[in-house]
Scaffold this active site. Structure first.
Site: not given
Ligand SMILES: *Cc1c(COP(=O)(O)O)cnc(C)c1O
Length: 439
Positions: A335, A362-363
């Protein structure tokens, strides 16, 4: 520096304390990432919501929306404070059963309750099932017939009011997936169906207009609307609800940009509106139920991390990476939710830089805080994110096969582990080896 950090949350050494224990001591004892709750804050918040009902002599329930944080220990604290709970799944209901929570004080919500979930709720004699749709009415009828029993029900309606808040959080508008639509006559049809059913004891109407709401107005409009509906139903069907449930969504402060309204002010406005409106319509004053989730646990929760690697992009910015992230708090990634953080052992220190607080997942989107001013820090220092108690642990995942953190309850200088940290063995507990078929 956060205004939320009142002076009594530090000890003589200037360290941040949670429930009377230094945050860095909690980190050392229980390791990081760690979720810590100040139990006194949870209790105070429930008491504040209750106090205005008590002072006004109004029949009420403060029903904690437990999806914000569900655990055996949490249900026990709510029960100790005389709160009710909302559950939305067999899993939350089962956890409440394990906590010994009185089933009469449970409301079962959800827009797609399964037959198995309804069977469990009926077998456990939950206080009320909040009916959401026609499919559920049929399903519940079958379950009740088979069990040869009855249950109290409420109807969730969509009153056509949308609180002014983040788009994802709106549930009161007419195209919501939740509840019976009022304006098209669906709600009245549901009422007639339920009133005809001898196994369903219809006690009231429910609406939930949104989340993280900072205005009294939305609740006043919803309360007025629900009383209007009660009055219409009395006139047209001779049925008068004994409970009006205005839902939850009371906003809290995550950052200095948020300007929340006190729990007392929300409850006061809701009571005044319903009293006035009931009197205008010549209705007896119904019991008033509210369902705060976030506002009960949000401000009481802290996420503790250890600072690890650091990446400085010369002339541009710095990333400070911690040993948790979107797996223990998805809200920033999901959000763009804002939070503030402090160093456990230097919470009031003068900032010398502004960093991105990055998670270890891992983002690229795994950034816990986009812009956090901080004093000088070292790898190994404990960073504490504030107001993380709602929809943090309850939405935690094992993404990247990271174990979920431990949860501790701290009160009066005593810390107790209430959810153990997952182990590596826990992560493969449900895995089964694959055997290729040998035809
Ligand atoms: C989520 C929810 C709540 C609680 O909302 P908060 O924003 O956490 O206060 C209350 N009632 C219903 C029906 C909900 O779905």
């Amino acid at each position: 520096m956060s205004e939320q950090l009142s002076i009594n949350q530090q000890n003589a050494a200037g360290q941040l304390t949670i429930g009377g224990v230094a945050a860095s001591q909690l980190a050392e004892e229980f390791q990081t990432p760690l979720v810590a709750y100040d139990v006194t804050k949870i209790r105070d918040q429930i008491r504040r919501f209750k106090s205005v009902f008590e002072d006004n002599g109004v029949s009420y329930a403060v029903s904690y929306a437990s999806k914000a944080f569900a655990a055996i220990a949490m249900y026990q604290v709510v029960d100790q404070e005389g709160g009710h709970i909302d559950v939305v799944s067999a899993g939350e209901l089962y956890t409440a059963m394990q906590a010994g929570f009185p089933m009469a004080n449970v409301s079962f919500h959800g827009n797609n309750k399964s037959r198995e979930e309804l069977e469990l709720a009926v077998a456990q004699h939950v206080g009320v099932i909040v009916l959401d749709n026609f499919h559920e009415i049929e399903l519940l009828d079958a379950v009740l017939a088979e069990a040869n029993t009855a249950v109290r029900v409420m109807l969730r309606i969509t009153p056509g009011i949308s609180a002014h808040t983040h788009e994802y959080d709106q549930t009161g508008q007419e195209d919501s997936k939740f509840g019976f639509d009022l304006n098209s006559g669906q709600a009245a049809r549901a009422l007639q169906t339920v009133l005809k059913n001898p196994r369903m004891n219809m006690i009231g109407i429910h609406a939930h207009i949104g989340s993280q709401i900072f205005e009294l107005n939305g609740f006043q409009m919803a309360a007025e609307k629900l009383v209007q509906v009660a009055s219409d139903w009395r006139d047209q069907y001779g049925y008068q609800p004994s409970v009006i449930n205005v839902g939850g969504g009371f906003g809290i402060r995550y950052t200095q940009a948020d300007d929340p309204i006190a729990p007392e002010a929300f409850v006061d406005a809701i009571i005044k509106t319903i009293k006035q409106s009931a009197s205008d319509h010549g209705l007896d004053l119904p019991a008033i139920w509210i369902e705060p989730g976030r506002s009960i646990v949000g401000p009481a929760g802290y996420n503790l991390y250890t600072i690890g690697s650091r990446k400085d992009v010369p002339g541009l910015t710095s990333y400070l990476t911690v040993d948790g992230g979107m797996g223990d708090n998805i809200r920033p990634a999901l959000y763009q939710a804002g939070y503030e953080a402090v160093l456990a052992d230097n919470p009031m220190g003068e900032p010398v830089e502004t960093v991105h607080v990055a998670g270890k997942y891992c983002e690229s989107g795994d950034i816990l805080i986009d812009q956090q001013p901080l004093p000088e820090s070292q790898p190994g220092d404990v960073l504490v994110m504030l107001d993380t108690g709602a929809y943090g642990y309850s939405m935690a995942s094992n993404y990247n096969r990271n174990p979920r953190p431990a949860v501790v309850f701290v009160e009066k200088g005593q810390a107790q582990l209430v959810i153990k940290r997952e182990t590596l063995a826990d992560l493969t507990r449900l895995d089964q080896p694959y055997r290729p078929s040998t035809d």
